[in-house]
Design a protein around this motif. Structure first.
Motif, PDB file in Angstrom:
ATOM      1  N   LEU A 136     -12.197  32.847   0.065  1.00 54.93           N
ATOM      2  CA  LEU A 136     -11.217  33.547   0.887  1.00 54.93           C
ATOM      3  C   LEU A 136      -9.864  33.619   0.167  1.00 54.93           C
ATOM      4  O   LEU A 136      -9.195  34.656   0.170  1.00 54.93           O
ATOM      5  CB  LEU A 136     -11.064  32.789   2.204  1.00 54.93           C
ATOM      6  CG  LEU A 136     -10.314  33.476   3.302  1.00 54.93           C
ATOM      7  CD1 LEU A 136     -11.252  33.661   4.475  1.00 54.93           C
ATOM      8  CD2 LEU A 136      -9.150  32.625   3.700  1.00 54.93           C
ATOM      9  N   ILE A 137      -9.472  32.546  -0.495  1.00 53.43           N
ATOM     10  CA  ILE A 137      -8.197  32.516  -1.224  1.00 53.43           C
ATOM     11  C   ILE A 137      -8.240  33.467  -2.416  1.00 53.43           C
ATOM     12  O   ILE A 137      -7.267  34.164  -2.698  1.00 53.43           O
ATOM     13  CB  ILE A 137      -7.865  31.070  -1.660  1.00 53.43           C
ATOM     14  CG1 ILE A 137      -7.484  30.231  -0.443  1.00 53.43           C
ATOM     15  CG2 ILE A 137      -6.743  31.057  -2.688  1.00 53.43           C
ATOM     16  CD1 ILE A 137      -7.290  28.762  -0.738  1.00 53.43           C
ATOM     17  N   TRP A 138      -9.375  33.542  -3.116  1.00 57.05           N
ATOM     18  CA  TRP A 138      -9.461  34.403  -4.302  1.00 57.05           C
ATOM     19  C   TRP A 138      -9.280  35.875  -3.948  1.00 57.05           C
ATOM     20  O   TRP A 138      -8.903  36.677  -4.801  1.00 57.05           O
ATOM     21  CB  TRP A 138     -10.793  34.205  -5.024  1.00 57.05           C
ATOM     22  CG  TRP A 138     -10.783  33.046  -5.985  1.00 57.05           C
ATOM     23  CD1 TRP A 138     -11.527  31.914  -5.897  1.00 57.05           C
ATOM     24  CD2 TRP A 138      -9.992  32.908  -7.168  1.00 57.05           C
ATOM     25  NE1 TRP A 138     -11.246  31.079  -6.944  1.00 57.05           N
ATOM     26  CE2 TRP A 138     -10.305  31.673  -7.751  1.00 57.05           C
ATOM     27  CE3 TRP A 138      -9.030  33.705  -7.791  1.00 57.05           C
ATOM     28  CZ2 TRP A 138      -9.710  31.211  -8.915  1.00 57.05           C
ATOM     29  CZ3 TRP A 138      -8.444  33.240  -8.962  1.00 57.05           C
ATOM     30  CH2 TRP A 138      -8.783  32.019  -9.507  1.00 57.05           C
ATOM     31  N   LYS A 139      -9.541  36.256  -2.691  1.00 58.50           N
ATOM     32  CA  LYS A 139      -9.347  37.655  -2.288  1.00 58.50           C
ATOM     33  C   LYS A 139      -7.883  38.075  -2.333  1.00 58.50           C
ATOM     34  O   LYS A 139      -7.582  39.256  -2.481  1.00 58.50           O
ATOM     35  CB  LYS A 139      -9.863  37.887  -0.859  1.00 58.50           C
ATOM     36  CG  LYS A 139     -11.345  37.909  -0.742  1.00 58.50           C
ATOM     37  CD  LYS A 139     -11.880  38.296   0.617  1.00 58.50           C
ATOM     38  CE  LYS A 139     -10.930  38.274   1.757  1.00 58.50           C
ATOM     39  NZ  LYS A 139     -11.540  38.513   3.064  1.00 58.50           N
ATOM     40  N   TRP A 140      -6.964  37.115  -2.213  1.00 52.70           N
ATOM     41  CA  TRP A 140      -5.544  37.433  -2.098  1.00 52.70           C
ATOM     42  C   TRP A 140      -4.784  37.198  -3.395  1.00 52.70           C
ATOM     43  O   TRP A 140      -3.586  36.981  -3.376  1.00 52.70           O
ATOM     44  CB  TRP A 140      -4.928  36.642  -0.950  1.00 52.70           C
ATOM     45  CG  TRP A 140      -5.510  37.053   0.355  1.00 52.70           C
ATOM     46  CD1 TRP A 140      -6.458  36.393   1.072  1.00 52.70           C
ATOM     47  CD2 TRP A 140      -5.216  38.234   1.076  1.00 52.70           C
ATOM     48  NE1 TRP A 140      -6.768  37.081   2.201  1.00 52.70           N
ATOM     49  CE2 TRP A 140      -6.011  38.233   2.226  1.00 52.70           C
ATOM     50  CE3 TRP A 140      -4.353  39.302   0.871  1.00 52.70           C
ATOM     51  CZ2 TRP A 140      -5.981  39.244   3.167  1.00 52.70           C
ATOM     52  CZ3 TRP A 140      -4.317  40.315   1.811  1.00 52.70           C
ATOM     53  CH2 TRP A 140      -5.120  40.280   2.932  1.00 52.70           C
ATOM     54  N   SER A 141      -5.446  37.254  -4.506  1.00 48.65           N
ATOM     55  CA  SER A 141      -4.881  37.183  -5.866  1.00 48.65           C
ATOM     56  C   SER A 141      -3.902  36.021  -6.082  1.00 48.65           C
ATOM     57  O   SER A 141      -2.706  36.229  -6.294  1.00 48.65           O
ATOM     58  CB  SER A 141      -4.228  38.510  -6.257  1.00 48.65           C
ATOM     59  OG  SER A 141      -3.141  38.806  -5.417  1.00 48.65           O
ATOM     60  N   PRO A 142      -4.416  34.801  -6.052  1.00 45.32           N
ATOM     61  CA  PRO A 142      -3.563  33.652  -6.366  1.00 45.32           C
ATOM     62  C   PRO A 142      -3.395  33.521  -7.878  1.00 45.32           C
ATOM     63  O   PRO A 142      -4.092  34.168  -8.659  1.00 45.32           O
ATOM     64  CB  PRO A 142      -4.351  32.478  -5.805  1.00 45.32           C
ATOM     65  CG  PRO A 142      -5.764  32.895  -5.962  1.00 45.32           C
ATOM     66  CD  PRO A 142      -5.766  34.389  -5.697  1.00 45.32           C
TER      67      PRO A 142
END
Length: 160
Positions: A136-142
């Protein structure tokens, strides 16, 4: 088990926190920790303090040359010195105005950069939940994501 992510301070951070909360992870298990940036004292000084540096220098130099070479001219040293002073002040003022505009433009570009970096720490109860949060975090370009598992008091395991 913990999932740690690094973000620039922007709307993506708020969106990922909202989506994590939407996936049944309690707010008390989420920690967003902003890092403090070192303030550069050179950029903090106002351009007004260092505004007109070249104007008096150039005006003085040209007035001095006017006085020196005015003895050889018919106008006299005082008049030629005053003319040199005026020309030096005008040239120095023009140079200073362009230099101040360039400095102002550079300061505006520095202010457009993101203010800080934020670490997001999410406590997960099991590996499946940690994997779900990680995707889920990787979807928001960290900037980066890692998992941390605390095994016992002295041993720990970190994975990227």
């Amino acid at each position: 088990m913990y999932v740690v992510a690094s973000f620039k301070l922007n709307k993506n951070l708020e969106r990922v926190i909202a989506e994590i909360e939407y996936n049944n992870i309690d707010r008390k298990n989420i920690l967003a920790l902003p890092l403090a940036k070192k303030v550069d004292l050179e950029t903090e000084t106002s351009y007004h303090q260092k505004s007109f540096e070249i104007l008096p220098i150039l005006a003085t130099i040209l007035a001095l040359f006017g006085l020196i070479y005015g003895f050889m001219l018919d106008l006299g040293p005082i008049l030629v010195g005053l003319i040199g002073l005026g020309i030096g002040a005008i040239l120095g003022g023009v140079i200073d105005v362009f230099r101040i505009k360039k400095t102002r433009k550079n300061e505006l570009q520095k202010k457009k950069e993101p203010l800080t970096e934020v670490f997001l720490l999410v406590h997960c109860s099991n590996k499946a939940q940690a994997q779900q949060v990680k995707t889920l975090i990787w979807k928001w370009s960290p900037l980066g994501v890692a998992t941390y598992t605390k095994q016992s008091e002295g041993n720990s395991n970190a994975q990227v």
